[in-house]
Design an enzyme around this catalytic site. Structure first.
Site, PDB file in Angstrom:
ATOM      1  N   CYS A 226       0.782  -1.245   0.000  1.00  0.00           N
ATOM      2  CA  CYS A 226       0.000   0.000   0.000  1.00  0.00           C
ATOM      3  C   CYS A 226       0.809   1.289   0.000  1.00  0.00           C
ATOM      4  O   CYS A 226       0.630   2.131  -0.878  1.00  0.00           O
ATOM      5  CB  CYS A 226      -0.925   0.026   1.214  1.00  0.00           C
ATOM      6  SG  CYS A 226      -2.180  -1.236   1.122  1.00  0.00           S
TER       7      CYS A 226
HETATM    8  C1  UDX Z   1      -0.903  -0.158   5.995  1.00  0.00           C
HETATM    9  C2  UDX Z   1      -1.789   0.715   6.894  1.00  0.00           C
HETATM   10  O1  UDX Z   1      -1.371   0.578   8.264  1.00  0.00           O
HETATM   11  C3  UDX Z   1      -3.249   0.363   6.729  1.00  0.00           C
HETATM   12  O2  UDX Z   1      -4.051   1.254   7.498  1.00  0.00           O
HETATM   13  C4  UDX Z   1      -3.622   0.502   5.242  1.00  0.00           C
HETATM   14  O3  UDX Z   1      -4.969   0.163   5.028  1.00  0.00           O
HETATM   15  C5  UDX Z   1      -2.712  -0.396   4.407  1.00  0.00           C
HETATM   16  O4  UDX Z   1      -1.344  -0.058   4.643  1.00  0.00           O
HETATM   17  P1  UDX Z   1       0.059  -2.614   6.131  1.00  0.00           P
HETATM   18  O5  UDX Z   1       0.803  -2.265   4.891  1.00  0.00           O
HETATM   19  O6  UDX Z   1      -0.640  -3.913   6.212  1.00  0.00           O
HETATM   20  O7  UDX Z   1      -1.020  -1.505   6.466  1.00  0.00           O
HETATM   21  O8  UDX Z   1       1.146  -2.638   7.328  1.00  0.00           O
HETATM   22  P2  UDX Z   1       1.543  -1.740   8.560  1.00  0.00           P
HETATM   23  O9  UDX Z   1       1.376  -2.528   9.791  1.00  0.00           O
HETATM   24  O10 UDX Z   1       0.948  -0.414   8.537  1.00  0.00           O
HETATM   25  O11 UDX Z   1       3.130  -1.619   8.292  1.00  0.00           O
HETATM   26  C6  UDX Z   1       3.640  -1.056   7.098  1.00  0.00           C
HETATM   27  C7  UDX Z   1       5.142  -1.186   7.059  1.00  0.00           C
HETATM   28  O12 UDX Z   1       5.751  -0.320   8.001  1.00  0.00           O
HETATM   29  C8  UDX Z   1       5.676  -2.594   7.370  1.00  0.00           C
HETATM   30  O13 UDX Z   1       6.722  -2.917   6.493  1.00  0.00           O
HETATM   31  C9  UDX Z   1       6.194  -2.470   8.781  1.00  0.00           C
HETATM   32  O14 UDX Z   1       7.255  -3.365   9.046  1.00  0.00           O
HETATM   33  C10 UDX Z   1       6.687  -1.022   8.796  1.00  0.00           C
HETATM   34  N1  UDX Z   1       6.682  -0.400  10.125  1.00  0.00           N
HETATM   35  C11 UDX Z   1       5.509  -0.181  10.776  1.00  0.00           C
HETATM   36  C12 UDX Z   1       7.891  -0.021  10.696  1.00  0.00           C
HETATM   37  O15 UDX Z   1       8.972  -0.199  10.113  1.00  0.00           O
HETATM   38  N2  UDX Z   1       7.860   0.597  11.921  1.00  0.00           N
HETATM   39  C13 UDX Z   1       6.702   0.819  12.594  1.00  0.00           C
HETATM   40  O16 UDX Z   1       6.776   1.397  13.711  1.00  0.00           O
HETATM   41  C14 UDX Z   1       5.485   0.424  12.015  1.00  0.00           C
END
Ligand code: UDX
Length: 452
Positions: free
Chosen positions: A273
């Site tokens: 996303c």
């Molecule tokens: C995201 C949004 O959170 C969600 O609301 C939207 O609908 C789709 O995109 P998602 O891609 O499933 O969801 O994962 P998310 O848990 O948000 O993490 C995204 C990325 O950020 C991951 O690669 C995760 O490892 C990274 N991340 C997240 C970090 O590196 N640090 C953090 O503190 C949080």
């Protein structure tokens, strides 16, 4: 009265939402024109790994609450509302590819031509501002010969599901956003959600379609910016004696205005996303003459973050040529088998280009990895296989099973091990004494490592 609802597109969002509605007694019809998906879902197996989804999918199919079809008319003519949940990928230039949205709108319009009663169309797919008006409304009106606001209703209803938490997020969302083209449409969608959530209804924001479209992009852009921000601070920490981004993040996260979530520094963010949405927003801004420099910076920081991980390994090992490197974790985050835009891809490719011999392990994503790395890496069946005789272990995805590992375990299996903790899952104090340990956002100790 519980209405019959249909979903166009049974990917993460469509299938999870459909199964959740069905699990709460709604009668749901899921449409997808991909035969393999249709077959898998009809037999009770989700085409991707998502915790808890197979269970509710099976129950819903058994109870007859969920039906799956490849015929758009069956979905539209037998339901009162249709959610559009098709993918909106990126084009080569980063702008949004609306072909699935157009195709879905056309099919819905053609079916509506055969229907006498009012029907609600709700756009759940992520679409750049003005798309629902300029594309969905226009195409449905053209193909059905009907008028939006009179013969059918239209709402923008974005979702905020996280992969790996999609069922939980659907059942307990922070809010519901309804961008309505007319009051009747908004009232109708609100009523459906009130029936679905009962007493546990979250705050509902009813607004214009364009605000609803923008909320989704602003939400993703803000979260991605937060993560890129802490990764930028992590890079600063690595060069400062005594600095640790984990402590800095805890310190700023306690400020209520900032909050502790999405401040975990690491190898960068991935997934299907954020990257496509941020690029689509940039491209949309450009089209209407608005620069979005913060989004550009967020993407730029993220593009280079995986290489910081490889730099750490290189600094600790001296050179990567001929070195055996183990990669623990390939999925873009834990609890998913998804490798779309996973930082592991950049990390592995860079290691290979520097001459390292790479062995990879992931609890769920190995099959997906095989179609990315083919024969160029070794695929381990478990952690032990992955680490045996290796010289460097890189933690790329923070799966729970890696968090339990102790330094002695690495020492037992590896040769003079270097551990690169790119997700900050280990306690530096515990590891630094027993192995050569480096981590993202941790003041580097290469001098000490090189002496040992
Ligand atoms: C995201 C949004 O959170 C969600 O609301 C939207 O609908 C789709 O995109 P998602 O891609 O499933 O969801 O994962 P998310 O848990 O948000 O993490 C995204 C990325 O950020 C991951 O690669 C995760 O490892 C990274 N991340 C997240 C970090 O590196 N640090 C953090 O503190 C949080």
């Amino acid at each position: 009265m519980v209405e019959v609802i249909s979903f166009f597109g049974l990917g993460y969002v469509g299938l999870t939402t459909a199964a959740c509605f069905a699990s709460r007694g709604f009668r749901v019809i899921g449409f997808d024109n991909d035969y393999n998906k249709f077959k898998a879902i009809s037999s009770g197996v989700a085409p991707f790994f998502e915790p808890g989804l197979d269970e509710i999918l099976k129950i819903s199919l058994e109870k007859g609450n969920l039906k799956v079809t490849m015929d758009p008319n069956t979905a539209v003519l037998n339901s009162k509302v249709t959610f559009i949940t098709v993918a909106t990928p990126s084009k080569e230039d980063g702008s949004i590819d609306l072909s699935y949205i157009k195709e879905a709108s056309k099919m819905i319009g053609n079916s509506l031509k055969l229907k006498d009663e009012w029907h609600l169309v709700a756009v759940k797919s992520t679409v750049v501002p003005t798309t629902s008006e300029a594309v969905v409304k226009k195409i449905v009106e053209e193909t059905s010969g009907k008028k939006c606001g009179r013969d059918f209703g239209l709402c923008v209803n974005p979702e905020f599901l996280r992969e790996g938490n999609a069922v939980e997020d659907t059942l307990n969302p922070d809010r519901i956003i309804i961008g309505e083209f007319d009051e009747k449409s908004g009232d109708f969608l609100e009523r459906i959600y009130r029936e679905f959530y009962g007493q546990k209804i979250p705050p509902i924001i009813r607004t214009t379609p364009v605000n609803a479209e923008l909320i989704k992009y602003a939400n993703n852009a803000f979260l991605a910016t937060k993560v890129s921000f802490i990764n930028m601070i992590a890079n600063l920490c690595q060069k400062l004696p005594g600095a640790d981004v984990e402590v800095v993040a805890r310190g700023i996260g306690l400020d209520k205005r900032i909050g502790p979530l999405f401040l975990k520094a690491g190898a960068g963010w991935g997934g299907s996303c954020w990257s496509k949405d941020l690029k689509a927003l940039l491209s949309f801004g450009l089209k209407i003459g608005v620069e979005l420099p913060l989004i550009e910076a967020t993407l730029k920081i993220n593009d280079s973050q995986p290489y910081k991980v490889v730099e750490l390994a290189k600094m600790a090992l001296g050179s990567l040529r001929g070195k055996r490197v183990s990669i623990l974790g390939l999925a873009f985050k834990p609890n998913t088998d998804d490798m779309r835009n996973a930082v592991s891809i950049k990390i592995v490719e860079k290691l290979l280009s520097e001459g390292a011999k790479v062995t990879v392990y992931d609890p769920k994503a190995i099959e997906n990895a095989k179609s990315i790395f083919f024969e160029r890496v070794e695929y381990a069946k478990n952690i032990e296989d992955c680490l045996r005789n290796s010289e460097c272990a890189v933690i790329v995805t923070e799966w729970d099973e890696f968090k339990k590992l102790k330094p002695e375990y690495f020492v037992k299996l590896m040769r003079d091990p270097v551990i690169v903790d790119a997700r900050r899952i280990f306690c530096p104090m515990e590891f630094q004494d027993k192995v050569k340990f480096v981590a993202i956002g941790l003041s580097n100790n290469f001098e000490r490592i090189q002496k040992t």
